[in-house]
Design an enzyme around this catalytic site. Sequence first.
Site, PDB file in Angstrom:
ATOM      1  CG  HIS A 194      -4.573   0.744   1.324  1.00 24.70           C
ATOM      2  ND1 HIS A 194      -5.270   1.043   0.117  1.00 24.70           N
ATOM      3  CD2 HIS A 194      -5.867   0.699   2.307  1.00 24.70           C
ATOM      4  CE1 HIS A 194      -6.599   1.059   0.507  1.00 24.70           C
ATOM      5  NE2 HIS A 194      -6.906   1.126   1.545  1.00 24.70           N
ATOM      6  CG  ASP A 246      -3.127   0.556  -2.448  1.00 26.14           C
ATOM      7  OD1 ASP A 246      -4.056   1.084  -2.114  1.00 26.14           O
ATOM      8  OD2 ASP A 246      -2.669  -0.255  -2.033  1.00 26.14           O
ATOM      9  CB  SER A 294      -9.848  -0.292   0.095  1.00 29.77           C
ATOM     10  OG  SER A 294      -9.648   1.078   0.650  1.00 29.77           O
TER      11      SER A 294
HETATM   12  C1  LIG Z   1      -6.590  -1.325   6.470  1.00 25.93           C
HETATM   13  C2  LIG Z   1      -7.520  -0.220   5.803  1.00 25.93           C
HETATM   14  C3  LIG Z   1      -8.905  -0.914   5.504  1.00 25.93           C
HETATM   15  C4  LIG Z   1      -7.482   0.846   6.103  1.00 25.93           C
HETATM   16  C5  LIG Z   1      -8.211   1.991   5.413  1.00 25.93           C
HETATM   17  O1  LIG Z   1      -8.223   1.928   4.475  1.00 25.93           O
HETATM   18  N1  LIG Z   1      -8.817   2.917   6.152  1.00 25.93           N
HETATM   19  C6  LIG Z   1      -9.773   3.867   5.791  1.00 25.93           C
HETATM   20  C7  LIG Z   1     -10.057   4.699   6.749  1.00 25.93           C
HETATM   21  C8  LIG Z   1     -11.284   5.768   6.162  1.00 25.93           C
HETATM   22  C9  LIG Z   1     -11.446   6.026   4.821  1.00 25.93           C
HETATM   23  C10 LIG Z   1     -10.795   5.079   3.587  1.00 25.93           C
HETATM   24  C11 LIG Z   1     -11.178   4.979   2.311  1.00 25.93           C
HETATM   25  C12 LIG Z   1     -11.216   3.876   1.503  1.00 25.93           C
HETATM   26  C13 LIG Z   1     -11.504   3.884   0.113  1.00 25.93           C
HETATM   27  C14 LIG Z   1     -11.913   5.095  -0.565  1.00 25.93           C
HETATM   28  C15 LIG Z   1     -11.621   6.429   0.355  1.00 25.93           C
HETATM   29  C16 LIG Z   1     -11.720   7.872  -0.252  1.00 25.93           C
HETATM   30  N2  LIG Z   1     -13.039   7.786  -1.070  1.00 25.93           N
HETATM   31  C17 LIG Z   1     -11.423   6.297   1.622  1.00 25.93           C
HETATM   32  C18 LIG Z   1     -10.059   3.853   4.163  1.00 25.93           C
END
Ligand SMILES: CC(C)CC(=O)Nc1cccc(-c2cccc(CN)c2)c1
Length: 232
Positions: free
Chosen positions: A41, A89, A183
């Site tokens: 993602h 993912d 992520s």
């Molecule tokens: C292109 C991508 C960077 C878009 C994206 O991932 N947005 C986004 C926005 C808010 C929280 C998160 C997020 C990530 C990792 C873990 C978690 C939950 N603990 C949330 C992720």
Amino acid sequence: ILGGYEAKPHLRPYMASLQLDGQHICGGFLIAEQWVLSAAHCTEETDGKVFQVLLGAHSLTEPEPHKRLYRVRAQIPHPGSNIHNNKDDLLLLQLEEKAELNAHVQVLPFQREDRDVAADTVCEVAGWGTISHSGHRPDKLYQVERPVISRDVCNHRTRHDRTITEKMMCTDSRRKDTCKGDSGGPLVCNGVAEGVVTAGSRVCGNYKKPAIYTRIAPYVAWIDSVMASAAG
Ligand SMILES: CC(C)CC(=O)Nc1cccc(-c2cccc(CN)c2)c1
């Protein structure tokens, strides 16, 4: 990383920062000299552009010995990954050349046995993702320890309501949690990568939405076949 603290520099020499035009987008980690594992993602908002991979870093901006930005020869998302759910993912990135391994750049072994990590096991996760609810992006690597929670608890109606498959795992997200930009990073339990951070419900630090990870063991055949096919 919410509720964590600055990591000791270079104690996680496998950590990678996936960058576009010099900006950190997602985490990742070195699984072989020429291969980084991350989350599919992370390519959602890249508009087809190819990442560059920063290895050997603690600070994203300061000059550091052994810090080096690598070009990517190929980006291979898992064929089952899609923007509508968190399934499959995973993203494999083949570097343009083998990474130069040293004290600050090392491979992290990943779990090959497909068996759930026991609930309450305390694992650790690190990243350059946001460290506050207001979205402050850190310059240095942060980390936090988190206990694994059972799939049954994570699938409860009031949590992720039966969306957590046997190829996913969860950690408690009360206050301390992963967040945007984390992520793709590894969930490390007893020194072994067991999972890859996925965004899930894209909320952070809310105990009703535990952090979700793609378990690595169920994907060993895919990972090995991609690395073998593109070898050399
Ligand atoms: C292109 C991508 C960077 C878009 C994206 O991932 N947005 C986004 C926005 C808010 C929280 C998160 C997020 C990530 C990792 C873990 C978690 C939950 N603990 C949330 C992720």
